[in-house]
Scaffold this motif. Sequence first.
Motif, PDB file in Angstrom:
ATOM      1  N   ALA A  61     -28.896  38.322 -50.019  1.00  0.00           N
ATOM      2  CA  ALA A  61     -28.763  38.583 -48.580  1.00  0.00           C
ATOM      3  C   ALA A  61     -29.925  39.430 -48.071  1.00  0.00           C
ATOM      4  N   LYS A  62     -30.318  40.408 -48.852  1.00  0.00           N
ATOM      5  CA  LYS A  62     -31.452  41.259 -48.461  1.00  0.00           C
ATOM      6  C   LYS A  62     -32.725  40.433 -48.358  1.00  0.00           C
ATOM      7  N   GLN A  63     -32.950  39.565 -49.317  1.00  0.00           N
ATOM      8  CA  GLN A  63     -34.159  38.739 -49.301  1.00  0.00           C
ATOM      9  C   GLN A  63     -34.136  37.736 -48.154  1.00  0.00           C
ATOM     10  N   LEU A  64     -32.978  37.164 -47.883  1.00  0.00           N
ATOM     11  CA  LEU A  64     -32.865  36.236 -46.757  1.00  0.00           C
ATOM     12  C   LEU A  64     -33.114  36.951 -45.433  1.00  0.00           C
ATOM     13  N   SER A  65     -32.630  38.168 -45.318  1.00  0.00           N
ATOM     14  CA  SER A  65     -32.855  38.951 -44.107  1.00  0.00           C
ATOM     15  C   SER A  65     -34.343  39.232 -43.922  1.00  0.00           C
ATOM     16  N   LYS A  66     -35.017  39.604 -45.004  1.00  0.00           N
ATOM     17  CA  LYS A  66     -36.459  39.848 -44.933  1.00  0.00           C
ATOM     18  C   LYS A  66     -37.212  38.573 -44.555  1.00  0.00           C
ATOM     19  N   ALA A  67     -36.798  37.460 -45.114  1.00  0.00           N
ATOM     20  CA  ALA A  67     -37.450  36.194 -44.798  1.00  0.00           C
ATOM     21  C   ALA A  67     -37.245  35.843 -43.326  1.00  0.00           C
ATOM     22  N   GLN A  68     -36.048  36.068 -42.827  1.00  0.00           N
ATOM     23  CA  GLN A  68     -35.764  35.789 -41.423  1.00  0.00           C
ATOM     24  C   GLN A  68     -36.615  36.682 -40.524  1.00  0.00           C
ATOM     25  N   GLN A  69     -36.773  37.940 -40.874  1.00  0.00           N
ATOM     26  CA  GLN A  69     -37.618  38.839 -40.102  1.00  0.00           C
ATOM     27  C   GLN A  69     -39.067  38.380 -40.119  1.00  0.00           C
ATOM     28  N   SER A  70     -39.537  37.908 -41.270  1.00  0.00           N
ATOM     29  CA  SER A  70     -40.907  37.407 -41.374  1.00  0.00           C
ATOM     30  C   SER A  70     -41.116  36.191 -40.479  1.00  0.00           C
ATOM     31  N   VAL A  71     -40.136  35.307 -40.453  1.00  0.00           N
ATOM     32  CA  VAL A  71     -40.220  34.123 -39.604  1.00  0.00           C
ATOM     33  C   VAL A  71     -40.259  34.529 -38.127  1.00  0.00           C
ATOM     34  N   GLN A  72     -39.423  35.483 -37.760  1.00  0.00           N
ATOM     35  CA  GLN A  72     -39.409  35.947 -36.371  1.00  0.00           C
ATOM     36  C   GLN A  72     -40.735  36.599 -36.003  1.00  0.00           C
ATOM     37  N   GLN A  73     -41.328  37.375 -36.901  1.00  0.00           N
ATOM     38  CA  GLN A  73     -42.618  37.998 -36.635  1.00  0.00           C
ATOM     39  C   GLN A  73     -43.703  36.940 -36.484  1.00  0.00           C
ATOM     40  N   LEU A  74     -43.654  35.934 -37.321  1.00  0.00           N
ATOM     41  CA  LEU A  74     -44.639  34.856 -37.238  1.00  0.00           C
ATOM     42  C   LEU A  74     -44.501  34.100 -35.922  1.00  0.00           C
ATOM     43  N   LYS A  75     -43.269  33.821 -35.515  1.00  0.00           N
ATOM     44  CA  LYS A  75     -43.045  33.142 -34.232  1.00  0.00           C
ATOM     45  C   LYS A  75     -43.592  33.993 -33.086  1.00  0.00           C
ATOM     46  N   GLN A  76     -43.355  35.294 -33.146  1.00  0.00           N
ATOM     47  CA  GLN A  76     -43.851  36.186 -32.100  1.00  0.00           C
ATOM     48  C   GLN A  76     -45.382  36.180 -32.074  1.00  0.00           C
ATOM     49  N   GLN A  77     -46.004  36.205 -33.219  1.00  0.00           N
ATOM     50  CA  GLN A  77     -47.465  36.168 -33.295  1.00  0.00           C
ATOM     51  C   GLN A  77     -48.010  34.864 -32.724  1.00  0.00           C
ATOM     52  N   LEU A  78     -47.332  33.762 -32.995  1.00  0.00           N
ATOM     53  CA  LEU A  78     -47.772  32.459 -32.468  1.00  0.00           C
ATOM     54  C   LEU A  78     -47.603  32.402 -30.947  1.00  0.00           C
TER      55      LEU A  78
END
Length: 98
Positions: A78-95
């Motif tokens: 769950a911790k790793q999935l949460s981190k991955a989701q945050q990374s995806v959201q950051q990438l979307k924001q950067q795009l």
Amino acid sequence: VIAGIVAMALAVFMTWLRVHSGYHTVPQVVVGFSLGSIFALAWRQWVVPFALPATNANPQLEFAIKAATWVLVAAFAAKQLSKAQQSVQQLKQQLEDA
């Protein structure tokens, strides 16, 4: 058998997630996966023959050990999935900002 399949699928997923998240390189996870497999086999070969009689004599101990293991695995996943989701959201924001 089903538990083994689930455990292997989870291990493969976590391996992919570690590389995808940028925490490790492919060679690092291959070495880690290999070492983990070797230690698991060693555990199975040398520890289980001594531990199983103790847990068979005390079903509550066996349940507690297995439950604690699954809780820890689920918490880690769950911790790793949460981190991955945050990374995806950051990438979307950067795009979006680009």
